[in-house]
Design a protein around this motif. Structure first.
Motif, PDB file in Angstrom:
ATOM      1  N   THR A 159       0.847  -1.194   0.000  1.00  0.00           N
ATOM      2  CA  THR A 159       0.000   0.000   0.000  1.00  0.00           C
ATOM      3  C   THR A 159       0.884   1.246   0.000  1.00  0.00           C
ATOM      4  N   ASN A 160       1.936   1.226   0.810  1.00  0.00           N
ATOM      5  CA  ASN A 160       2.877   2.355   0.827  1.00  0.00           C
ATOM      6  C   ASN A 160       3.544   2.537  -0.530  1.00  0.00           C
ATOM      7  N   ALA A 161       3.998   1.432  -1.123  1.00  0.00           N
ATOM      8  CA  ALA A 161       4.669   1.516  -2.423  1.00  0.00           C
ATOM      9  C   ALA A 161       3.736   2.164  -3.450  1.00  0.00           C
ATOM     10  N   ILE A 192      10.009  -3.332  -3.956  1.00  0.00           N
ATOM     11  CA  ILE A 192      10.856  -2.270  -4.497  1.00  0.00           C
ATOM     12  C   ILE A 192      10.000  -1.343  -5.355  1.00  0.00           C
ATOM     13  N   ASP A 193      10.073  -0.047  -5.065  1.00  0.00           N
ATOM     14  CA  ASP A 193       9.296   0.888  -5.884  1.00  0.00           C
ATOM     15  C   ASP A 193      10.195   1.939  -6.516  1.00  0.00           C
ATOM     16  N   ALA A 245      16.071   0.433   2.230  1.00  0.00           N
ATOM     17  CA  ALA A 245      17.086   1.207   1.518  1.00  0.00           C
ATOM     18  C   ALA A 245      16.304   2.162   0.632  1.00  0.00           C
ATOM     19  N   SER A 246      16.722   3.400   0.570  1.00  0.00           N
ATOM     20  CA  SER A 246      15.943   4.348  -0.207  1.00  0.00           C
ATOM     21  C   SER A 246      16.804   5.496  -0.702  1.00  0.00           C
ATOM     22  N   SER A 252      12.310   3.281  -3.196  1.00  0.00           N
ATOM     23  CA  SER A 252      12.586   2.631  -1.924  1.00  0.00           C
ATOM     24  C   SER A 252      12.520   1.126  -2.087  1.00  0.00           C
ATOM     25  N   ALA A 253      13.255   0.419  -1.236  1.00  0.00           N
ATOM     26  CA  ALA A 253      13.177  -1.035  -1.187  1.00  0.00           C
ATOM     27  C   ALA A 253      13.039  -1.455   0.271  1.00  0.00           C
ATOM     28  N   PHE A 254      11.948  -2.105   0.583  1.00  0.00           N
ATOM     29  CA  PHE A 254      11.732  -2.652   1.929  1.00  0.00           C
ATOM     30  C   PHE A 254      11.917  -4.167   1.826  1.00  0.00           C
TER      31      PHE A 254
END
Ligand code: ADP
Length: 266
Positions: A159-161, A192-193, A245-246, A252-254
């Motif tokens: 949802t955040n991505a 990853i977005d 990492a962003s 960003s990548a969670f």
């Protein structure tokens, strides 16, 4: 109660040890008490805004002789939905923080679960002009987990991505088996977005409750500011963790790490 008790320690014997333990416990109780007080203050603050909006709208409607407009009812409804989402999130969070979340641990195939979740959010992503794609190796990636809670973690991250990626962007979900880290083997899922990204100095506070990188920007995106805090707590309850990492304006990548039991552990 008064928790400011600290008994001076003079002796080095058993008696001294007991007093030190007592002082230690007092300190920890005080910390828990402080945390609880802060949570209550934060919650009161967060509930204030939607409640003020609802109150104001209702008062205006009462004063004007006209009946409530459909738009106004829609706004009111939105604010009420927001309040109930907030209360639901707070419920899960308070249970998790108190270690009272009951988890239903069962073998779970991460790849299959993610196929289903990606399918569920695909439409929302496409409506926002985003491409979403899942990649995984062949065969199942099995972890012992609570399927419903794990799904909540992935849904929060996805949802955040979607929320923080402008149209034309892309979201990739990558499932990996057997990643060695800190003397343990983990199954990993990365989301990853190509979105707005997060400034480096904000990263350490990202998982704090109600923390938002840009308050104004985030409020109209409709989140509660608890999604990442809950994801972090749920992963902790599973013996896992999340890394981020962003890069600002790039994405960003969670990455979620879930422990996999090796055969000799069983
Ligand atoms: P919210 O409900 O505000 O989304 P979260 O706890 O889920 O709360 O996230 C906290 C903040 O972290 C967000 O408000 C946003 O500023 C930032 N954030 C989270 N995920 C992303 C992402 N994929 N890209 C950019 N910023 C993000």
């Amino acid at each position: 109660g008064n928790l400011d008790v600290n008994v001076p320690v003079q002796s080095k014997d058993e008696y001294g040890k007991v007093i030190r333990t007592f002082n230690d416990m007092t300190l920890r109780l005080r910390e828990a008490e402080d945390a609880r007080r802060h949570l209550v203050a934060d919650v009161a603050h967060e509930l204030r805004t939607p409640l003020s909006i609802i109150q104001l709208k209702l008062e205006n409607a009462q004063q004007s002789s006209q009946t409530a407009s459909p738009e106004m009812l829609l706004r009111l409804h939105d604010e009420v939905i927001r309040l109930s989402l907030l209360v639901d999130d707070l419920h899960v969070l308070s249970l998790a923080e108190a270690g009272r979340l009951s988890l239903d641990f069962k073998p779970l195939d991460l790849t299959a679960k993610l196929e289903q979740i990606v399918d569920d959010v695909k439409m929302e992503a496409e409506e926002n002009g985003l491409e979403i794609q899942l990649s995984s190796g062949t065969g199942p990636v099995t972890v012992i987990a609570d399927a419903r809670r794990i799904a909540q973690v992935f849904i929060n991250l996805l949802t955040n991505a979607i929320r923080y990626t402008p149209p034309g962007g892309r979201i990739s979900v990558v499932v990996e088996d057997k990643v060695a880290e800190r003397d343990q083997t983990y199954a990993c899922v990365s989301i990853i977005d190509t979105g707005v990204g997060i400034p480096e100095e904000e990263l350490p506070r990202l998982f704090d409750r109600f923390y938002r990188v840009e308050k104004a920007r985030s409020r109209h995106t409709g989140g509660t500011g608890l999604g990442l805090t809950i994801a972090h707590q749920l992963m902790k309850a599973h013996g896992g963790f999340i890394r981020v990492a962003s890069r600002l304006d790039q994405g960003s990548a969670f990455t979620v790490y879930l422990p996999v039991q090796s055969l000799d552990d069983k």
